[in-house]
Design an enzyme around this catalytic site. Sequence first.
Site, PDB file in Angstrom:
ATOM      1  N   THR A  79     -40.563  20.969 -49.443  1.00  0.00           N
ATOM      2  CA  THR A  79     -40.312  19.978 -48.399  1.00  0.00           C
ATOM      3  C   THR A  79     -39.662  18.707 -48.941  1.00  0.00           C
ATOM      4  O   THR A  79     -39.840  18.371 -50.126  1.00  0.00           O
ATOM      5  CB  THR A  79     -41.660  19.607 -47.734  1.00  0.00           C
ATOM      6  OG1 THR A  79     -41.479  18.489 -46.886  1.00  0.00           O
ATOM      7  CG2 THR A  79     -42.722  19.240 -48.768  1.00  0.00           C
ATOM      8  N   ASP A  80     -38.981  17.973 -48.066  1.00  0.00           N
ATOM      9  CA  ASP A  80     -38.415  16.670 -48.464  1.00  0.00           C
ATOM     10  C   ASP A  80     -39.505  15.612 -48.648  1.00  0.00           C
ATOM     11  O   ASP A  80     -39.259  14.559 -49.242  1.00  0.00           O
ATOM     12  CB  ASP A  80     -37.369  16.192 -47.444  1.00  0.00           C
ATOM     13  CG  ASP A  80     -37.910  15.990 -46.036  1.00  0.00           C
ATOM     14  OD1 ASP A  80     -39.103  16.267 -45.797  1.00  0.00           O
ATOM     15  OD2 ASP A  80     -37.124  15.557 -45.160  1.00  0.00           O
ATOM     16  N   GLU A  81     -40.729  15.888 -48.138  1.00  0.00           N
ATOM     17  CA  GLU A  81     -41.788  14.860 -48.207  1.00  0.00           C
ATOM     18  C   GLU A  81     -42.200  14.545 -49.634  1.00  0.00           C
ATOM     19  O   GLU A  81     -42.808  13.504 -49.885  1.00  0.00           O
ATOM     20  CB  GLU A  81     -43.007  15.287 -47.396  1.00  0.00           C
ATOM     21  CG  GLU A  81     -42.690  15.463 -45.941  1.00  0.00           C
ATOM     22  CD  GLU A  81     -43.900  15.382 -45.018  1.00  0.00           C
ATOM     23  OE1 GLU A  81     -44.973  14.953 -45.460  1.00  0.00           O
ATOM     24  OE2 GLU A  81     -43.732  15.751 -43.853  1.00  0.00           O
ATOM     25  N   TYR A 122     -50.911  16.312 -48.325  1.00  0.00           N
ATOM     26  CA  TYR A 122     -49.999  17.454 -48.141  1.00  0.00           C
ATOM     27  C   TYR A 122     -48.815  17.355 -49.097  1.00  0.00           C
ATOM     28  O   TYR A 122     -48.531  18.292 -49.861  1.00  0.00           O
ATOM     29  CB  TYR A 122     -49.497  17.516 -46.684  1.00  0.00           C
ATOM     30  CG  TYR A 122     -48.261  18.379 -46.526  1.00  0.00           C
ATOM     31  CD1 TYR A 122     -48.331  19.767 -46.713  1.00  0.00           C
ATOM     32  CD2 TYR A 122     -47.017  17.820 -46.220  1.00  0.00           C
ATOM     33  CE1 TYR A 122     -47.198  20.561 -46.593  1.00  0.00           C
ATOM     34  CE2 TYR A 122     -45.882  18.610 -46.107  1.00  0.00           C
ATOM     35  CZ  TYR A 122     -45.975  19.979 -46.291  1.00  0.00           C
ATOM     36  OH  TYR A 122     -44.854  20.761 -46.184  1.00  0.00           O
ATOM     37  N   LYS A 164     -47.700  19.743 -52.306  1.00  0.00           N
ATOM     38  CA  LYS A 164     -46.409  20.445 -52.405  1.00  0.00           C
ATOM     39  C   LYS A 164     -45.671  19.994 -53.670  1.00  0.00           C
ATOM     40  O   LYS A 164     -45.021  20.807 -54.346  1.00  0.00           O
ATOM     41  CB  LYS A 164     -45.545  20.179 -51.159  1.00  0.00           C
ATOM     42  CG  LYS A 164     -46.043  20.809 -49.881  1.00  0.00           C
ATOM     43  CD  LYS A 164     -46.049  22.341 -49.888  1.00  0.00           C
ATOM     44  CE  LYS A 164     -44.663  22.955 -49.860  1.00  0.00           C
ATOM     45  NZ  LYS A 164     -44.730  24.437 -49.712  1.00  0.00           N
TER      46      LYS A 164
HETATM   47  P1  NAD Z   1     -47.111  27.054 -40.948  1.00  0.00           P
HETATM   48  O1  NAD Z   1     -48.335  26.223 -41.145  1.00  0.00           O
HETATM   49  O2  NAD Z   1     -46.576  27.261 -39.580  1.00  0.00           O
HETATM   50  O3  NAD Z   1     -47.361  28.510 -41.572  1.00  0.00           O
HETATM   51  C1  NAD Z   1     -47.986  28.714 -42.811  1.00  0.00           C
HETATM   52  C2  NAD Z   1     -48.303  30.192 -42.942  1.00  0.00           C
HETATM   53  O4  NAD Z   1     -48.918  30.397 -44.218  1.00  0.00           O
HETATM   54  C3  NAD Z   1     -49.305  30.706 -41.893  1.00  0.00           C
HETATM   55  O5  NAD Z   1     -48.884  31.941 -41.380  1.00  0.00           O
HETATM   56  C4  NAD Z   1     -50.599  30.850 -42.667  1.00  0.00           C
HETATM   57  O6  NAD Z   1     -51.452  31.868 -42.157  1.00  0.00           O
HETATM   58  C5  NAD Z   1     -50.084  31.196 -44.048  1.00  0.00           C
HETATM   59  N1  NAD Z   1     -51.042  30.831 -45.113  1.00  0.00           N
HETATM   60  C6  NAD Z   1     -51.727  29.657 -45.238  1.00  0.00           C
HETATM   61  N2  NAD Z   1     -52.509  29.715 -46.336  1.00  0.00           N
HETATM   62  C7  NAD Z   1     -52.298  30.935 -46.913  1.00  0.00           C
HETATM   63  C8  NAD Z   1     -52.804  31.572 -48.074  1.00  0.00           C
HETATM   64  N3  NAD Z   1     -53.710  30.969 -48.863  1.00  0.00           N
HETATM   65  N4  NAD Z   1     -52.379  32.822 -48.358  1.00  0.00           N
HETATM   66  C9  NAD Z   1     -51.490  33.453 -47.554  1.00  0.00           C
HETATM   67  N5  NAD Z   1     -50.984  32.902 -46.444  1.00  0.00           N
HETATM   68  C10 NAD Z   1     -51.378  31.654 -46.126  1.00  0.00           C
HETATM   69  O7  NAD Z   1     -46.026  26.416 -41.907  1.00  0.00           O
HETATM   70  P2  NAD Z   1     -44.430  26.291 -41.711  1.00  0.00           P
HETATM   71  O8  NAD Z   1     -44.133  25.068 -40.936  1.00  0.00           O
HETATM   72  O9  NAD Z   1     -43.903  27.604 -41.283  1.00  0.00           O
HETATM   73  O10 NAD Z   1     -43.997  25.999 -43.229  1.00  0.00           O
HETATM   74  C11 NAD Z   1     -43.741  27.080 -44.131  1.00  0.00           C
HETATM   75  C12 NAD Z   1     -43.367  26.515 -45.485  1.00  0.00           C
HETATM   76  O11 NAD Z   1     -42.221  25.673 -45.362  1.00  0.00           O
HETATM   77  C13 NAD Z   1     -44.459  25.645 -46.123  1.00  0.00           C
HETATM   78  O12 NAD Z   1     -44.470  25.892 -47.495  1.00  0.00           O
HETATM   79  C14 NAD Z   1     -44.014  24.218 -45.831  1.00  0.00           C
HETATM   80  O13 NAD Z   1     -44.480  23.335 -46.822  1.00  0.00           O
HETATM   81  C15 NAD Z   1     -42.509  24.380 -45.880  1.00  0.00           C
HETATM   82  N6  NAD Z   1     -41.739  23.421 -45.068  1.00  0.00           N
HETATM   83  C16 NAD Z   1     -42.021  23.232 -43.749  1.00  0.00           C
HETATM   84  C17 NAD Z   1     -41.237  22.369 -42.981  1.00  0.00           C
HETATM   85  C18 NAD Z   1     -41.493  22.135 -41.518  1.00  0.00           C
HETATM   86  O14 NAD Z   1     -40.865  21.259 -40.926  1.00  0.00           O
HETATM   87  N7  NAD Z   1     -42.380  22.882 -40.869  1.00  0.00           N
HETATM   88  C19 NAD Z   1     -40.162  21.694 -43.594  1.00  0.00           C
HETATM   89  C20 NAD Z   1     -39.911  21.907 -44.960  1.00  0.00           C
HETATM   90  C21 NAD Z   1     -40.695  22.784 -45.677  1.00  0.00           C
HETATM   91  O1  DAU Z   2     -40.272  16.728 -43.621  1.00  0.00           O
HETATM   92  C1  DAU Z   2     -40.719  18.053 -43.688  1.00  0.00           C
HETATM   93  C2  DAU Z   2     -42.130  18.134 -43.171  1.00  0.00           C
HETATM   94  O2  DAU Z   2     -42.062  17.955 -41.766  1.00  0.00           O
HETATM   95  C3  DAU Z   2     -42.827  19.436 -43.517  1.00  0.00           C
HETATM   96  O3  DAU Z   2     -42.966  19.528 -44.905  1.00  0.00           O
HETATM   97  C4  DAU Z   2     -44.202  19.517 -42.849  1.00  0.00           C
HETATM   98  O4  DAU Z   2     -44.777  20.785 -43.089  1.00  0.00           O
HETATM   99  C5  DAU Z   2     -44.007  19.320 -41.361  1.00  0.00           C
HETATM  100  O5  DAU Z   2     -45.260  19.324 -40.710  1.00  0.00           O
HETATM  101  C6  DAU Z   2     -43.270  18.027 -41.067  1.00  0.00           C
HETATM  102  O6  DAU Z   2     -44.091  16.868 -41.387  1.00  0.00           O
HETATM  103  P1  DAU Z   2     -44.135  15.594 -40.418  1.00  0.00           P
HETATM  104  O7  DAU Z   2     -45.386  14.863 -40.669  1.00  0.00           O
HETATM  105  O8  DAU Z   2     -42.859  14.841 -40.462  1.00  0.00           O
HETATM  106  O9  DAU Z   2     -44.174  16.393 -38.993  1.00  0.00           O
HETATM  107  P2  DAU Z   2     -45.011  16.163 -37.655  1.00  0.00           P
HETATM  108  O10 DAU Z   2     -44.398  17.063 -36.627  1.00  0.00           O
HETATM  109  O11 DAU Z   2     -46.475  16.231 -37.865  1.00  0.00           O
HETATM  110  O12 DAU Z   2     -44.647  14.662 -37.273  1.00  0.00           O
HETATM  111  C7  DAU Z   2     -43.294  14.273 -37.074  1.00  0.00           C
HETATM  112  C8  DAU Z   2     -43.295  12.785 -36.767  1.00  0.00           C
HETATM  113  O13 DAU Z   2     -43.892  12.592 -35.479  1.00  0.00           O
HETATM  114  C9  DAU Z   2     -44.102  11.965 -37.732  1.00  0.00           C
HETATM  115  O14 DAU Z   2     -43.460  10.703 -37.916  1.00  0.00           O
HETATM  116  C10 DAU Z   2     -45.442  11.757 -37.023  1.00  0.00           C
HETATM  117  C11 DAU Z   2     -45.026  11.729 -35.556  1.00  0.00           C
HETATM  118  N1  DAU Z   2     -46.040  12.229 -34.587  1.00  0.00           N
HETATM  119  C12 DAU Z   2     -46.587  13.457 -34.817  1.00  0.00           C
HETATM  120  C13 DAU Z   2     -47.535  13.960 -33.954  1.00  0.00           C
HETATM  121  C14 DAU Z   2     -48.169  15.312 -34.198  1.00  0.00           C
HETATM  122  C15 DAU Z   2     -46.384  11.469 -33.482  1.00  0.00           C
HETATM  123  O15 DAU Z   2     -45.853  10.370 -33.265  1.00  0.00           O
HETATM  124  N2  DAU Z   2     -47.319  11.979 -32.618  1.00  0.00           N
HETATM  125  C16 DAU Z   2     -47.925  13.177 -32.824  1.00  0.00           C
HETATM  126  O16 DAU Z   2     -48.813  13.561 -31.997  1.00  0.00           O
END
Ligand code: NAD
Ligand code: DAU
Length: 358
Positions: free
Chosen positions: A135-137, A161, A165
């Site tokens: 992730t970019d975080e 988190y 990562k």
């Molecule tokens: P998600 O939470 O929707 O899905 C995670 C999946 O991993 C689930 O299916 C869960 O059951 C599985 N999992 C959790 N713990 C596990 C374990 N111990 N063993 C096997 N499986 C397990 O997450 P996502 O949003 O699809 O993100 C997927 C990946 O991409 C993550 O590594 C996250 O850090 C990364 N990522 C997410 C975003 C985003 O915006 N969602 C952006 C950049 C990177």
């Molecule tokens: O940047 C990549 C990341 O983006 C991933 O690595 C994470 O897995 C993914 O969850 C996401 O993280 P964020 O914290 O940016 O995503 P989230 O959707 O939780 O929140 C997006 C923005 O919206 C953040 O500034 C918090 C805000 N927010 C979120 C929720 C759930 C609100 O204002 N209200 C809300 O109820």
Amino acid sequence: MRNTILVTGGAGFIGANFVLDWIREVGTPLVNLDKLSYAGNRESLAPLAGDARHIFVQGDIGDGALIANLLATHQPRAVVNFAAESHVDRSIHGPRDFIQTNIVGTFEMLESVRAYWNALDGDAKAAFRFLHVSTDEVYGSLKKGDPAFAETKRYEPNSPYSASKAASDHLVRAYHHTYGLPVLTTNCSNNYGPLQFPEKLIPLMIVNGLAGRALPIYGDGMQIRDWLYVGDHCSAIRRVLEAGAVGEVYNVGGWNEKPNIEIVHTICDMLDQIRPKPDGTSYRSQITTVTDRPGHDRRYAIDAGKIERELGWRPTETFDTGIRKTVAWFLDNQEWIANVQSGAYREWVEKNYADRSA
Ligand code: NAD
Ligand code: DAU
């Protein structure tokens, strides 16, 4: 020739999109290992029912014996590691699962993969890849006017988190430098699209909007994220797997920075058009301001120039086309939405929002 790949976390949001796209676009066999945590959903993989190319295994990436067994049985040519705890707010309420899965789990994967890779012969060993999805975080928070995150940016994670990562990224890097493991790492910005669990901003706003519930904005709503449609993230990962240079990191983003409040306004306006409320009011009237997230990162922005220059990848969706597809998907998949809003989901919503009153 070996052509199976092993994907972890393929029942989650991005993983399931990746698996579905892989079977459609590439079509070679894929083993999908997922623990089925609250975020994992077999229903997301329903289109693959009966498809012999998709082998689903329920299990934990922290179970080294299971991973070793899967590698020995299926002899994959690559591993793509999506499995993680992914929600920042949950990491603030309870970091332990994040340390366990994101750090210890990645370590166990690396150990099993290293042993498997060491035992491969010439061509198979040279062709093998371990792609870690991150992730970019990990780069921390930007101020207005700061340059977007390049791959050379110092790591400054701010939440449990992002710290977990970051630790996993460091382990992946170390396994390359120390043991020569052929790794690739992608650091991506915020994804949105079909199948996203409604704890994250965009699906939460769509689902709450349609249900007539409050649309909770943390703080002043001016935090900026760089949004990427999930299908574009999946194509970037396929491209890096195919052509990325071993040991390299590729940032992936949408060139699409937007403040949260603008995202929520866009969703409300779209729902006003497609699904007007019977009482004639706008969905914007459901917006409420709530207490901010502790340690809330102000701005993320990705410089995706390296992946474009070196691998020719660019996103294909604009935010306008991507958000339209996303809203349409949620409107068309009410049953999926109903099924993920279990008792556990309602408990989470209660826990996260109860003490954030306006
Ligand atoms: P998600 O939470 O929707 O899905 C995670 C999946 O991993 C689930 O299916 C869960 O059951 C599985 N999992 C959790 N713990 C596990 C374990 N111990 N063993 C096997 N499986 C397990 O997450 P996502 O949003 O699809 O993100 C997927 C990946 O991409 C993550 O590594 C996250 O850090 C990364 N990522 C997410 C975003 C985003 O915006 N969602 C952006 C950049 C990177
Ligand atoms: O940047 C990549 C990341 O983006 C991933 O690595 C994470 O897995 C993914 O969850 C996401 O993280 P964020 O914290 O940016 O995503 P989230 O959707 O939780 O929140 C997006 C923005 O919206 C953040 O500034 C918090 C805000 N927010 C979120 C929720 C759930 C609100 O204002 N209200 C809300 O109820």
